[in-house]
Design a protein around this motif. Structure first.
Motif, mmCIF file in Angstrom:
data_model
loop_
_atom_site.group_PDB
_atom_site.id
_atom_site.type_symbol
_atom_site.label_atom_id
_atom_site.label_comp_id
_atom_site.label_asym_id
_atom_site.label_seq_id
_atom_site.Cartn_x
_atom_site.Cartn_y
_atom_site.Cartn_z
ATOM 1 N N VAL A 85 1.078 -1.110 0.288
ATOM 2 C CA VAL A 85 0.284 -0.074 -0.256
ATOM 3 C C VAL A 85 0.514 1.450 -0.138
ATOM 4 C CG1 VAL A 85 -1.791 1.721 1.074
ATOM 5 C CG2 VAL A 85 -2.226 -1.059 0.795
ATOM 6 N N MET A 86 2.009 1.182 0.846
ATOM 7 C CA MET A 86 2.585 2.423 0.995
ATOM 8 C C MET A 86 3.679 2.712 -0.148
ATOM 9 S SD MET A 86 1.426 3.268 3.440
ATOM 10 C CE MET A 86 1.624 4.222 4.508
ATOM 11 N N HIS A 87 3.956 1.573 -1.049
ATOM 12 C CA HIS A 87 4.604 1.357 -2.417
ATOM 13 C C HIS A 87 3.270 2.344 -3.473
ATOM 14 C CE1 HIS A 87 6.920 0.363 -5.901
ATOM 15 N NE2 HIS A 87 6.459 0.184 -6.188
ATOM 16 N N GLN A 88 2.368 1.492 -3.429
ATOM 17 C CA GLN A 88 1.208 2.299 -4.380
ATOM 18 C C GLN A 88 1.313 3.573 -4.168
ATOM 19 O OE1 GLN A 88 1.035 1.339 -7.238
ATOM 20 N NE2 GLN A 88 0.728 -0.739 -7.397
ATOM 21 N N ILE A 89 0.624 4.454 -2.949
ATOM 22 C CA ILE A 89 1.104 5.721 -2.374
ATOM 23 C C ILE A 89 1.964 6.490 -2.941
ATOM 24 C CG2 ILE A 89 0.566 7.782 -1.286
ATOM 25 C CD1 ILE A 89 -1.503 4.951 0.668
ATOM 26 N N GLU A 90 3.345 6.440 -2.846
ATOM 27 C CA GLU A 90 4.740 6.867 -2.765
ATOM 28 C C GLU A 90 4.354 7.045 -4.557
ATOM 29 O OE1 GLU A 90 7.802 3.959 -1.178
ATOM 30 O OE2 GLU A 90 7.402 5.211 0.533
ATOM 31 N N LYS A 91 4.495 5.911 -4.938
ATOM 32 C CA LYS A 91 4.432 5.725 -6.538
ATOM 33 C C LYS A 91 3.055 6.735 -7.081
ATOM 34 C CE LYS A 91 3.424 2.471 -10.330
ATOM 35 N NZ LYS A 91 2.840 1.416 -10.561
ATOM 36 N N LEU A 92 2.117 6.755 -6.719
ATOM 37 C CA LEU A 92 1.063 8.212 -6.682
ATOM 38 C C LEU A 92 1.638 9.113 -6.974
ATOM 39 C CD1 LEU A 92 -2.175 6.335 -5.733
ATOM 40 C CD2 LEU A 92 -2.117 6.668 -8.007
ATOM 41 N N ALA A 93 2.031 9.255 -5.573
ATOM 42 C CA ALA A 93 2.513 10.846 -5.333
ATOM 43 C C ALA A 93 3.606 11.347 -6.141
ATOM 44 C CB ALA A 93 3.634 10.787 -3.942
ATOM 45 N N ARG A 94 4.524 10.122 -6.566
ATOM 46 C CA ARG A 94 5.910 10.775 -7.082
ATOM 47 C C ARG A 94 5.187 10.972 -9.473
ATOM 48 N NH1 ARG A 94 8.259 6.478 -5.245
ATOM 49 N NH2 ARG A 94 7.966 5.121 -6.549
#
Length: 137
Positions: A85-94
């Protein structure tokens, strides 16, 4: 609701199911929510929703992650890291243009269709999730 969400081919029913699930998460106290979700793979479900190409599902997944991390931080900080989940949120933020949304068609209004923007997660939601990412990175 989860079974209906997964088995429904149409987006309308899926959105309504997600809205109902979000409402339950919002109004349920932490102890009941912990007991309700103990045998349910909600973290992997949120991660898959975050990977969706449908921005309305992504927005609801961010809201769901935010509710869960606020109500049960000890449980979901670990599970969200483990399930991506955190990886996906970081990816979306970038992602470039991550602050933009596609328009969606609303129901008829005064005999014509009206366009409106899909809701975005509030800046406060993004800030809380990003704070959590920094603290537990």
């Amino acid at each position: 609701l989860y079974v209906m969400y997964n088995s429904s081919p149409g987006p309308g029913i899926r959105y309504k199911c997600l809205n109902s699930i979000l409402g339950m998460f919002y109004y349920t106290n932490s102890d009941v929510l912990q007991d309700l979700l103990k045998d349910y793979p909600i973290s992997s479900h949120v991660a898959s929703m975050l990977a969706s190409s449908d921005q309305r599902i992504v927005v609801r997944a961010i809201q769901m992650a935010n509710f869960l991390i606020q109500k049960l931080p000890e449980t979901f900080q670990v599970h969200f890291r483990r399930e991506g989940v955190m990886h996906q949120i970081e990816k979306l933020a970038r992602e470039p243009g991550s602050g933009e949304t596609d328009s969606e068609i609303d129901g008829p209004s005064n005999s014509s269709k009206k366009r409106r923007q899909a809701p975005l997660p509030s800046m406060m939601t993004r800030r809380r999730l990003s704070d959590m990412l920094r603290r537990h990175g």
